[in-house]
Design a protein around this motif. Structure first.
Motif, short mmCIF file in Angstrom:
data_model
loop_
_atom_site.label_atom_id
_atom_site.label_comp_id
_atom_site.label_asym_id
_atom_site.label_seq_id
_atom_site.Cartn_x
_atom_site.Cartn_y
_atom_site.Cartn_z
N VAL A 254 86.91 31.27 43.40
CA VAL A 254 85.80 32.22 43.20
C VAL A 254 85.85 33.37 44.20
N THR A 255 85.11 34.45 43.89
CA THR A 255 85.08 35.59 44.81
C THR A 255 84.09 35.35 45.94
N GLU A 256 83.02 34.61 45.66
CA GLU A 256 82.04 34.32 46.71
C GLU A 256 81.27 33.05 46.37
N ILE A 257 80.69 32.44 47.40
CA ILE A 257 79.84 31.26 47.19
C ILE A 257 78.42 31.63 47.62
N PRO A 258 77.55 31.96 46.67
CA PRO A 258 76.18 32.31 47.04
C PRO A 258 75.49 31.13 47.74
N ASP A 259 74.47 31.43 48.55
CA ASP A 259 73.77 30.38 49.29
C ASP A 259 73.26 29.27 48.38
N MET A 260 72.69 29.65 47.22
CA MET A 260 72.12 28.60 46.34
C MET A 260 73.22 27.65 45.87
N ALA A 261 74.41 28.20 45.65
CA ALA A 261 75.52 27.35 45.17
C ALA A 261 75.92 26.38 46.27
N GLN A 262 76.00 26.89 47.50
CA GLN A 262 76.35 26.02 48.63
C GLN A 262 75.32 24.89 48.77
N THR A 263 74.04 25.26 48.61
CA THR A 263 72.97 24.27 48.72
C THR A 263 73.13 23.19 47.65
N PHE A 264 73.43 23.61 46.42
CA PHE A 264 73.62 22.64 45.33
C PHE A 264 74.85 21.76 45.57
N ASP B 105 73.89 28.44 36.16
CA ASP B 105 74.42 29.76 36.49
C ASP B 105 73.90 30.17 37.86
N CYS B 106 74.82 30.36 38.80
CA CYS B 106 74.44 30.73 40.17
C CYS B 106 74.84 32.17 40.48
N GLY C 68 73.12 34.96 39.53
CA GLY C 68 71.99 35.90 39.64
C GLY C 68 71.12 35.56 40.83
N GLU C 69 69.89 36.14 40.82
CA GLU C 69 68.95 35.91 41.93
C GLU C 69 68.43 34.47 41.93
N VAL C 70 68.13 33.98 40.70
CA VAL C 70 67.52 32.67 40.55
C VAL C 70 68.47 31.80 39.73
N PRO C 71 68.67 30.54 40.10
CA PRO C 71 69.56 29.69 39.29
C PRO C 71 69.00 29.45 37.88
N VAL C 72 69.89 29.49 36.89
CA VAL C 72 69.46 29.32 35.50
C VAL C 72 70.23 28.15 34.88
N VAL D 183 65.69 24.01 45.77
CA VAL D 183 65.45 25.46 45.79
C VAL D 183 64.08 25.73 45.17
N PRO D 184 63.43 26.86 45.56
CA PRO D 184 62.05 27.09 45.13
C PRO D 184 61.89 27.29 43.61
N GLU D 185 62.86 27.95 42.97
CA GLU D 185 62.67 28.26 41.55
C GLU D 185 63.95 28.06 40.76
N VAL D 186 63.81 27.44 39.59
CA VAL D 186 64.95 27.26 38.68
C VAL D 186 64.46 27.63 37.29
N ARG D 187 65.24 28.44 36.57
CA ARG D 187 64.83 28.79 35.20
C ARG D 187 65.70 28.07 34.19
#
Ligand code: TXA
Ligand code: MG
Length: 349
Positions: free
Chosen positions: A87-97, A194-195, A197-201, A217-221
């Protein structure tokens, strides 16, 4: 032309003995390195694996499954650090998951760095990755040393395999080998999140529920397409017919009295009716071919038995299968997502 017929090899490994230096794991790992495709157990369903960096292996996966080319594959890894190579980057939410749920039934959609063969991502800029929680899968992935693209090991459109016997039914003669590690646990495919965007979906509900993710995480759609059939799903695979037994499945969305009435009506019309319900409902329904699928008070048992039960109707030559609906709570969301996709009609009072 690539070969299309195989004397499919059959290997057995028991979970306690699975290790990278086990001779069977070594042989299966070598097959992956040599661009062959093999079926292997995971904690969700059996996967059909091939080297994700090899065009040749990935083409073999699509061919064996009869899978539409625009449906991307999930890449399986044996060590968390392998993510960085894909991957090009690991967003914080992905690392947390990853920290909370890997190894486990959670697929993360991230931005691909293009390392994998084109067919894996089906032309998307993103890639789905997961680390399965199964000793045989982990040993195999580590032994092969390559990222392994693996869709569920069924012919496209059929219920996913939860045992090596299911894989044999669908793919014997079409793939290099089958690694039998017994029956899988969760029984439904991983949750796809999907990690990017801003919020995981959540694109596909699965064993890890929305509630589980919201502990972290606070919000999941939920992808709106999961609720509204008019929305185009973001996960390409979600639009196809899926998980279907040979006879049409009609989902009953009503009480047991209504359910019994439908059984009786169809039988009066001369139809051979199969019925699939929880063990609680089975006790209160009257039908000649009735198969139970877990317990309403433990929906995880319904998930674990669902695909096996659906497949078990194939040998009964029924005209129609009537299936029970379950509450859309916890893993019930994933169960109903699969049942609605597998069914051709939903019958309501
Ligand atoms: O539990 C599982 O996930 C199993 C086991 C074998 O690991 N695998 C599995 O793979 O269910 P498959 O190919 O049957 O389903 C993959 C799903 C499809 O719905 C596909 O569209 C979606 O994941 N997917 C894969 N890559 C994606 C991406 N880049 N963006 C959106 N969806 C993606
Ligand atoms: Mg599948």
């Amino acid at each position: 032309m690539e070969k299309t017929h195989y004397e499919t090899k059959y290997w057995e490994v028991n979970n306690e003995e699975a290790a990278t230096d086990h001779p069977v794991i070594q042989a299966a790992g070598r097959a992956l390195k040599q661009e062959e495709v093999i079926a292997f157990p995971t904690e969700t369903v059996y996967g059909l694996g091939g080297d994700a960096t090899s065009d040749r292996a990935v083409k073999k996966i699509f061919a064996a499954k009869g899978r539409p080319q625009d449906n991307p594959l999930i890449v399986h890894i044996g060590k968390k650090e392998q993510v960085e190579t894909l991957v090009t980057e690991i967003p914080d939410m992905a690392q947390t998951f990853m920290d909370a749920f890997w190894p486990g039934p959670l697929t993360l959609i991230l931005k691909s760095n293009g390392t994998c063969a084109k067919g894996v991502t089906a032309g998307l800029s993103t890639i789905g990755i997961r680390m399965p929680d199964h000793p045989v899968a982990l040993a195999l992935l580590q032994a092969s040393g390559v990222p392994v693209a693996a869709p569920s090991a069924n012919r496209s459109g059929r219920p996913s395999p939860t045992s090596a016997a299911h894989v044999q039914e669908d793919l014997s003669g079409k793939i290099y080998g089958i690694l039998d590690g017994g029956t899988t646990g969760v029984g439904l495919e991983s949750t796809v999140v999907d990690c990017t965007g801003e919020v995981p979906v959540i694109l596909r509900p699965g064993g890890i529920t929305k509630e589980d993710l919201e502990q972290i995480v606070p919000e999941v759609r939920l992808d709106p397409a999961l609720k509204d059939k008019k929305e185009k799903p973001k996960s390409p695979g979600m639009k196809y017919t899926h998980y279907a037994p040979k006879a049409p499945l009609w989902l009953i969305n009503g009480d047991l009295e209504f359910f019994q009435q439908k059984i009786d009506e169809l039988r009066t019309e001369g139809k051979k009716v199969g019925v699939m319900t929880s063990k609680e409902s089975a006790e209160r329904l009257n039908a000649p071919i009735l198969k139970t699928c877990g317990s309403r008070s433990h929906l995880s048992s319904v998930a674990a038995e669902l695909y096996h039960t659906l497949r078990s109707f194939d040998s009964e030559q029924v005209d129609v299968i009537l299936g029970e609906s379950f509450p859309k709570k916890g893993i019930g969301v994933a169960i109903m997502n699969r049942l609605e996709k597998a069914s051709t009609r939903i019958i309501e009072p």
